[in-house]
Design a protein around this motif. Structure first.
Motif, PDB file in Angstrom:
ATOM      1  N   ALA A  87       0.408  -1.419   0.028  1.00  0.00           N
ATOM      2  CA  ALA A  87      -0.133  -0.010  -0.018  1.00  0.00           C
ATOM      3  C   ALA A  87       1.173   1.320   0.275  1.00  0.00           C
ATOM      4  N   TRP A  88       2.089   0.883   0.893  1.00  0.00           N
ATOM      5  CA  TRP A  88       2.641   2.646   0.866  1.00  0.00           C
ATOM      6  C   TRP A  88       3.432   2.620  -0.135  1.00  0.00           C
ATOM      7  N   TYR A  89       4.434   1.521  -0.529  1.00  0.00           N
ATOM      8  CA  TYR A  89       5.177   1.993  -1.603  1.00  0.00           C
ATOM      9  C   TYR A  89       5.485   0.708  -2.840  1.00  0.00           C
ATOM     10  N   GLN A 119       3.352   1.647  -5.201  1.00  0.00           N
ATOM     11  CA  GLN A 119       3.230   2.522  -6.221  1.00  0.00           C
ATOM     12  C   GLN A 119       4.105   3.110  -6.775  1.00  0.00           C
ATOM     13  N   ARG A 164       0.402   6.785 -13.361  1.00  0.00           N
ATOM     14  CA  ARG A 164      -0.890   6.483 -12.559  1.00  0.00           C
ATOM     15  C   ARG A 164      -1.502   7.715 -11.722  1.00  0.00           C
ATOM     16  N   MET A 220      -2.262  11.164  -9.289  1.00  0.00           N
ATOM     17  CA  MET A 220      -2.301  10.150  -8.006  1.00  0.00           C
ATOM     18  C   MET A 220      -3.120  10.099  -7.225  1.00  0.00           C
ATOM     19  N   TRP A 221      -4.348  10.595  -7.218  1.00  0.00           N
ATOM     20  CA  TRP A 221      -6.115   9.985  -6.651  1.00  0.00           C
ATOM     21  C   TRP A 221      -5.835   8.794  -6.583  1.00  0.00           C
ATOM     22  N   ILE A 256      -3.786   6.159  -7.294  1.00  0.00           N
ATOM     23  CA  ILE A 256      -2.618   5.260  -6.852  1.00  0.00           C
ATOM     24  C   ILE A 256      -2.936   5.562  -4.943  1.00  0.00           C
ATOM     25  N   VAL A 257      -4.248   6.659  -4.797  1.00  0.00           N
ATOM     26  CA  VAL A 257      -4.187   6.820  -2.907  1.00  0.00           C
ATOM     27  C   VAL A 257      -5.139   5.934  -3.114  1.00  0.00           C
ATOM     28  N   LEU A 258      -6.182   6.194  -3.561  1.00  0.00           N
ATOM     29  CA  LEU A 258      -7.652   5.350  -3.590  1.00  0.00           C
ATOM     30  C   LEU A 258      -6.969   3.871  -3.307  1.00  0.00           C
ATOM     31  N   SER A 268      -4.477   2.521  -2.614  1.00  0.00           N
ATOM     32  CA  SER A 268      -2.935   2.400  -1.926  1.00  0.00           C
ATOM     33  C   SER A 268      -4.001   1.964  -0.283  1.00  0.00           C
ATOM     34  N   TRP A 269      -5.044   3.244   0.047  1.00  0.00           N
ATOM     35  CA  TRP A 269      -6.213   2.831   0.983  1.00  0.00           C
ATOM     36  C   TRP A 269      -6.794   1.716   0.999  1.00  0.00           C
TER      37      TRP A 269
END
Length: 118
Positions: free
Chosen positions: A24-26, A28, A34, A36-37, A39-41, A43-44
């Protein structure tokens, strides 16, 4: 000496949860193309599974371990999982400096488990 399930389950669950959280953290870092939004979703979403393992691991682990022992164990597991991830997923070298630094953190965990000095 045999280890009972109450002592072993938290360790296995923390290892699994750290695999999820490390991705999740690394994970990406290899997906630079891709938004950022997104990637954040993603990862979440991956981190959700980390929580599904880490929270019960700590709840079950509290039966066999002190909270400070659980935290020390978590840190050592995190570093071990990250080292493997970094080498195999990110293709980063694992240097002597990394090994020494991680070993010093593991030494700190050893003292947490060792108990009070007399």
């Amino acid at each position: 000496m045999t280890m009972n399930w109450t002592a072993l389950a938290p360790i296995l669950m923390l290892i699994a949860s750290n695999v999820f959280m490390t991705f999740a953290w690394y994970g990406q870092l290899k997906v630079e193309h891709r938004a950022m939004w997104l990637i954040v979703l993603i990862s979440w979403g991956i981190a959700f599974f980390e929580y599904c393992l880490a929270v019960p691991a700590n709840r079950i682990g509290r039966i066999a371990y002190a909270p400070s022992e659980l935290k020390a164990m978590q840190e050592v597991i995190t570093l071990a999982v990250f080292a493997v991830f970094s080498i195999f997923w990110l293709k980063e070298p694992f240097t002597t400096n990394h090994g020494v630094g991680f070993a010093l953190i593991a030494l700190g965990a050893f003292f947490v488990f060792k108990g009070p000095f007399h």
